[in-house]
Scaffold this motif. Structure first.
Motif, mmCIF file in Angstrom:
data_model
loop_
_atom_site.group_PDB
_atom_site.id
_atom_site.type_symbol
_atom_site.label_atom_id
_atom_site.label_comp_id
_atom_site.label_asym_id
_atom_site.label_seq_id
_atom_site.Cartn_x
_atom_site.Cartn_y
_atom_site.Cartn_z
ATOM 1 N N UNK A 1 12.817 15.421 41.789
ATOM 2 C CA UNK A 1 13.294 15.218 43.155
ATOM 3 C C UNK A 1 14.658 15.873 43.321
ATOM 4 N N UNK A 2 14.764 16.712 44.353
ATOM 5 C CA UNK A 2 16.029 17.346 44.714
ATOM 6 C C UNK A 2 16.601 16.588 45.912
ATOM 7 N N UNK A 3 17.877 16.249 45.827
ATOM 8 C CA UNK A 3 18.544 15.462 46.861
ATOM 9 C C UNK A 3 19.723 16.250 47.422
ATOM 10 N N UNK A 4 19.821 16.269 48.735
ATOM 11 C CA UNK A 4 21.010 16.815 49.407
ATOM 12 C C UNK A 4 21.745 15.670 50.080
ATOM 13 N N UNK A 5 23.069 15.700 49.988
ATOM 14 C CA UNK A 5 23.912 14.691 50.618
ATOM 15 C C UNK A 5 24.609 15.279 51.836
ATOM 16 N N UNK A 6 25.225 14.412 52.610
ATOM 17 C CA UNK A 6 25.905 14.830 53.834
ATOM 18 C C UNK A 6 27.206 15.571 53.552
ATOM 19 N N UNK A 7 27.688 15.536 52.335
ATOM 20 C CA UNK A 7 28.914 16.243 51.978
ATOM 21 C C UNK A 7 29.202 16.104 50.502
ATOM 22 N N UNK A 8 30.227 16.809 50.045
ATOM 23 C CA UNK A 8 30.611 16.795 48.632
ATOM 24 C C UNK A 8 31.921 16.044 48.411
ATOM 25 N N UNK A 9 32.230 15.124 49.313
ATOM 26 C CA UNK A 9 33.455 14.350 49.178
ATOM 27 C C UNK A 9 33.320 13.376 48.010
ATOM 28 N N UNK A 10 34.437 13.040 47.374
ATOM 29 C CA UNK A 10 34.405 12.144 46.214
ATOM 30 C C UNK A 10 33.731 10.815 46.536
ATOM 31 N N UNK A 11 34.033 10.234 47.683
ATOM 32 C CA UNK A 11 33.420 8.951 48.056
ATOM 33 C C UNK A 11 31.919 9.100 48.272
ATOM 34 N N UNK A 12 31.502 10.190 48.878
ATOM 35 C CA UNK A 12 30.073 10.442 49.106
ATOM 36 C C UNK A 12 29.340 10.508 47.773
ATOM 37 N N UNK A 13 29.884 11.276 46.835
ATOM 38 C CA UNK A 13 29.262 11.411 45.516
ATOM 39 C C UNK A 13 29.255 10.078 44.775
ATOM 40 N N UNK A 14 30.377 9.387 44.766
ATOM 41 C CA UNK A 14 30.447 8.124 44.004
ATOM 42 C C UNK A 14 29.557 7.044 44.617
ATOM 43 N N UNK A 15 29.449 7.008 45.944
ATOM 44 C CA UNK A 15 28.540 6.044 46.579
ATOM 45 C C UNK A 15 27.098 6.299 46.158
ATOM 46 N N UNK A 16 26.684 7.574 46.208
ATOM 47 C CA UNK A 16 25.320 7.918 45.826
ATOM 48 C C UNK A 16 25.082 7.609 44.347
#
Length: 157
Positions: free
Chosen positions: A69-84
């Motif tokens: 599974x390939x996942x794209x997030x809404x951004x590459x911000x530190x909080x975005x990455x750590x939340x995911x």
């Protein structure tokens, strides 16, 4: 700390048989039992050996399907990455998760019983992950290589 030929021999033996007794390991690599035990302790303390585990068959446990599974997030911000990353660690079907360069942010390997089970995982877990904007799933038809060991050569100075 660079690995010498004895360390490499210990690691290769453990990759083949993680339950090898210290006496047999010492004999195999040409050390006394106490010297072998000290080397093993050093490899564990340095993080070269990260742990020991039993390698289970997903199919024998009823997980006949592997999804990549390939996942794209809404951004590459530190909080975005750590939340995911905090959320994905809680999903019991995720076998591995890697932050990637390139088109997608993460690639996952997921074990599922069948397509219906994967649909459940997709709905209850993947779609519910924070900041996910795109999910691209592929299904493995057959496993060709699944190594737990990497070939090693000693770095001799």
């Amino acid at each position: 700390m660079p690995l010498d030929r004895i360390d490499i021999a210990i690691l290769e033996a453990l990759q083949k048989d993680g339950r090898i007794p210290n006496a047999a390991l010492a004999e195999k690599v040409g050390l006394s039992q106490s010297a072998c035990s000290r080397r093993l302790d050093n490899l564990e303390k340095s993080g070269t050996i990260r742990g020991y585990h039993a390698r289970l068959s997903n199919a024998a446990l009823g997980h006949q399907m592997t999804a990549i599974v390939h996942i794209s997030l809404s951004g590459q911000f530190e909080k975005t990455l750590s939340d995911f990353e905090a959320a994905i660690k809680r999903c019991p079907n995720v076998l591995s998760c890697h932050l990637m360069s390139g088109e997608y942010d993460y690639i996952l390997r997921i074990a599922a019983k069948d397509l219906v089970d994967y649909e459940r995982i997709h709905k209850e877990w993947l779609s519910a992950m924070p900041h996910v904007t795109k999910i691209n799933s592929s299904f493995a038809l057959r496993e060709i290589v699944d190594r737990t060991a990497v070939g090693m050569k000693p770095e001799l100075a």
